[in-house]
Design a protein around this motif. Structure first.
Motif, PDB file in Angstrom:
ATOM      1  N   GLY A  12     -37.976  42.693  13.759  1.00 36.56           N
ATOM      2  CA  GLY A  12     -39.098  43.633  13.686  1.00 36.56           C
ATOM      3  C   GLY A  12     -39.482  43.964  12.252  1.00 36.56           C
ATOM      4  O   GLY A  12     -40.666  44.079  11.920  1.00 36.56           O
ATOM      5  N   ILE A  13     -38.477  44.106  11.386  1.00 32.16           N
ATOM      6  CA  ILE A  13     -38.756  44.383   9.968  1.00 32.16           C
ATOM      7  C   ILE A  13     -39.576  43.250   9.364  1.00 32.16           C
ATOM      8  O   ILE A  13     -40.544  43.468   8.630  1.00 32.16           O
ATOM      9  N   ALA A  16     -43.159  43.158  10.837  1.00 32.08           N
ATOM     10  CA  ALA A  16     -43.981  44.344  10.587  1.00 32.08           C
ATOM     11  C   ALA A  16     -45.041  44.127   9.516  1.00 32.08           C
ATOM     12  O   ALA A  16     -46.103  44.736   9.553  1.00 32.08           O
ATOM     13  N   GLY A  17     -44.760  43.242   8.560  1.00 34.38           N
ATOM     14  CA  GLY A  17     -45.717  43.031   7.478  1.00 34.38           C
ATOM     15  C   GLY A  17     -46.596  41.813   7.638  1.00 34.38           C
ATOM     16  O   GLY A  17     -47.467  41.544   6.810  1.00 34.38           O
ATOM     17  N   TRP A 127     -52.657  51.168  20.826  1.00 34.04           N
ATOM     18  CA  TRP A 127     -51.272  51.316  21.257  1.00 34.04           C
ATOM     19  C   TRP A 127     -51.096  52.368  22.331  1.00 34.04           C
ATOM     20  O   TRP A 127     -50.053  52.408  23.001  1.00 34.04           O
ATOM     21  N   THR A 243     -50.305  46.832   5.502  1.00 32.34           N
ATOM     22  CA  THR A 243     -49.008  46.652   6.159  1.00 32.34           C
ATOM     23  C   THR A 243     -48.470  47.962   6.724  1.00 32.34           C
ATOM     24  O   THR A 243     -47.768  47.963   7.749  1.00 32.34           O
ATOM     25  N   THR A 244     -48.794  49.085   6.086  1.00 30.80           N
ATOM     26  CA  THR A 244     -48.248  50.363   6.569  1.00 30.80           C
ATOM     27  C   THR A 244     -49.127  51.022   7.627  1.00 30.80           C
ATOM     28  O   THR A 244     -48.601  51.654   8.544  1.00 30.80           O
ATOM     29  N   PRO A 246     -51.003  49.739  10.225  1.00 32.61           N
ATOM     30  CA  PRO A 246     -50.688  49.308  11.594  1.00 32.61           C
ATOM     31  C   PRO A 246     -49.311  49.783  12.057  1.00 32.61           C
ATOM     32  O   PRO A 246     -49.117  50.099  13.230  1.00 32.61           O
ATOM     33  N   ASN A 247     -48.359  49.841  11.126  1.00 33.65           N
ATOM     34  CA  ASN A 247     -47.016  50.269  11.505  1.00 33.65           C
ATOM     35  C   ASN A 247     -46.928  51.775  11.717  1.00 33.65           C
ATOM     36  O   ASN A 247     -46.100  52.250  12.495  1.00 33.65           O
ATOM     37  N   MET A 248     -47.787  52.526  11.039  1.00 30.41           N
ATOM     38  CA  MET A 248     -47.885  53.960  11.318  1.00 30.41           C
ATOM     39  C   MET A 248     -48.408  54.165  12.744  1.00 30.41           C
ATOM     40  O   MET A 248     -47.941  55.042  13.471  1.00 30.41           O
ATOM     41  N   ARG A 250     -48.112  51.988  15.258  1.00 30.54           N
ATOM     42  CA  ARG A 250     -47.017  51.608  16.157  1.00 30.54           C
ATOM     43  C   ARG A 250     -45.951  52.704  16.194  1.00 30.54           C
ATOM     44  O   ARG A 250     -45.382  52.999  17.242  1.00 30.54           O
ATOM     45  N   GLY A 251     -45.687  53.300  15.023  1.00 31.93           N
ATOM     46  CA  GLY A 251     -44.678  54.353  14.936  1.00 31.93           C
ATOM     47  C   GLY A 251     -45.051  55.611  15.690  1.00 31.93           C
ATOM     48  O   GLY A 251     -44.180  56.419  16.039  1.00 31.93           O
TER      49      GLY A 251
END
Length: 303
Positions: A12-13, A16-17, A127, A243-244, A246-248, A250-251
């Motif tokens: 996942g790490i 993620a990017g 999401w 990169t951050t 989309p992950n925010m 998802r988070g």
């Protein structure tokens, strides 16, 4: 189980990017007139992976074999990455005395922070539809009068819609000459789908899967959403943003699920999903209308 979870965490790490870095590279490499189309093609084919994963499992007969197939494909992709060139826009930063990739810089300037938060809010409905309406599909089955719903198939059909929507969203944005309006119209389409799905007599498994395709297509502005984030920020923090952001999004899925579970204490499953949806779509509509337009914006600038 813990070994499996740990390996999934490591994977996942790495993943993620992937999308953010890819969208940034494509955005900076293509002419601005083709930027929307290029990024939508990249994201559309990329998100098709969820569909291919489900089909691979069914054809291979099990997850073990499908993981091996996916691992081999990942190694082949790594080999192909060696030949990818850096964007000229980013190379031009080598001789400039600017801070690069500073994540904290999003929080040191009010205007930059507002842009960052709006980018995150725009992506929330995607999401919400995947994390609640698809992943937790079996929770809706009893209340809708459906014998059983397979969450795996719900996710697969949602990603079929997302892949098609992502491919088309770039062309829609290109035709409208607007990132904001393309996202806004797709949000309206998605909201109608959510309302009909939850309150429109969705009483068979097939109908539920059809609505998953509808919602997937509507939220298929994922490429436009990430492209919008890339175009909002200067070259020195553009990749950090893409990169951050989309992950925010998802988070925030666990936060949406916690809210969904909280409301289930006082409301039905359908009503709880609707309440969370009102908040999510409200934030997305406001952000999509108030964020600055970036169609045809020159990306050679720094923060």
């Amino acid at each position: 189980m813990y070994q499996y979870a740990g390996l999934r965490f490591i994977a996942g790490i790495g993943l993620a990017g992937e999308l953010g870095a890819g969208i940034t590279l494509v955005s900076e490499s293509l002419p601005k007139s083709l930027r929307a189309i290029g990024t939508s093609v990249v994201a559309g084919f990329g998100l098709m992976g969820a569909v291919v994963a489900q089909l691979t499992v069914e054809l291979a007969g099990g997850w073990n074999i499908s993981y091996i197939i996916g691992g081999v494909m990942g190694i082949l992709l790594l080999v192909l990455r060696v030949s990818v060139s850096e964007s000229g826009i980013y190379k031009n930063l080598e001789h400039k005395n600017v801070s690069k990739g500073n994540f904290l810089s999003f929080f040191t300037n009010k205007d930059r922070l507002v842009r960052y938060l709006k980018c995150i809010a725009v992506g929330l409905p995607t999401w919400y539809c995947i994390g609640i309406l698809a992943v937790l599909a079996n929770q809706f089955a009893p209340e809708l009068g459906i014998t059983d719903i397979n969450p795996g198939k719900a996710i697969m059909w949602a990603y079929v819609g997302i892949s098609v929507g992502d491919l088309l969203s770039g062309f829609i944005s290109h035709a409208l000459k607007s990132r904001k309006m393309a996202i806004f119209y797709m949000l309206i389409f998605t909201l109608i789908g959510v309302a009909v799905m939850l309150f429109g007599n969705t009483n068979t498994e097939t109908k539920y899967y059809l609505f998953c395709v509808w919602l997937g297509f509507g939220t298929g502005y994922w490429a436009m959403f990430v492209t919008l984030a890339a175009e909002q920020f200067g070259t020195n923090i553009r990749n950090t943003a893409t990169t951050t952001v989309p992950n925010m999004v998802r988070g925030l899925v666990p936060v949406m699920i916690l809210a969904f579970d909280f409301f289930k204490g006082s409301f039905s499953v359908v009503e709880s999903a609707a309440i969370v949806g009102v908040v999510v779509f409200g934030l997305a509509f406001y952000s999509s209308l108030t964020i600055s337009e970036t169609h045809d914006r020159d990306l050679e600038f720094t923060e």
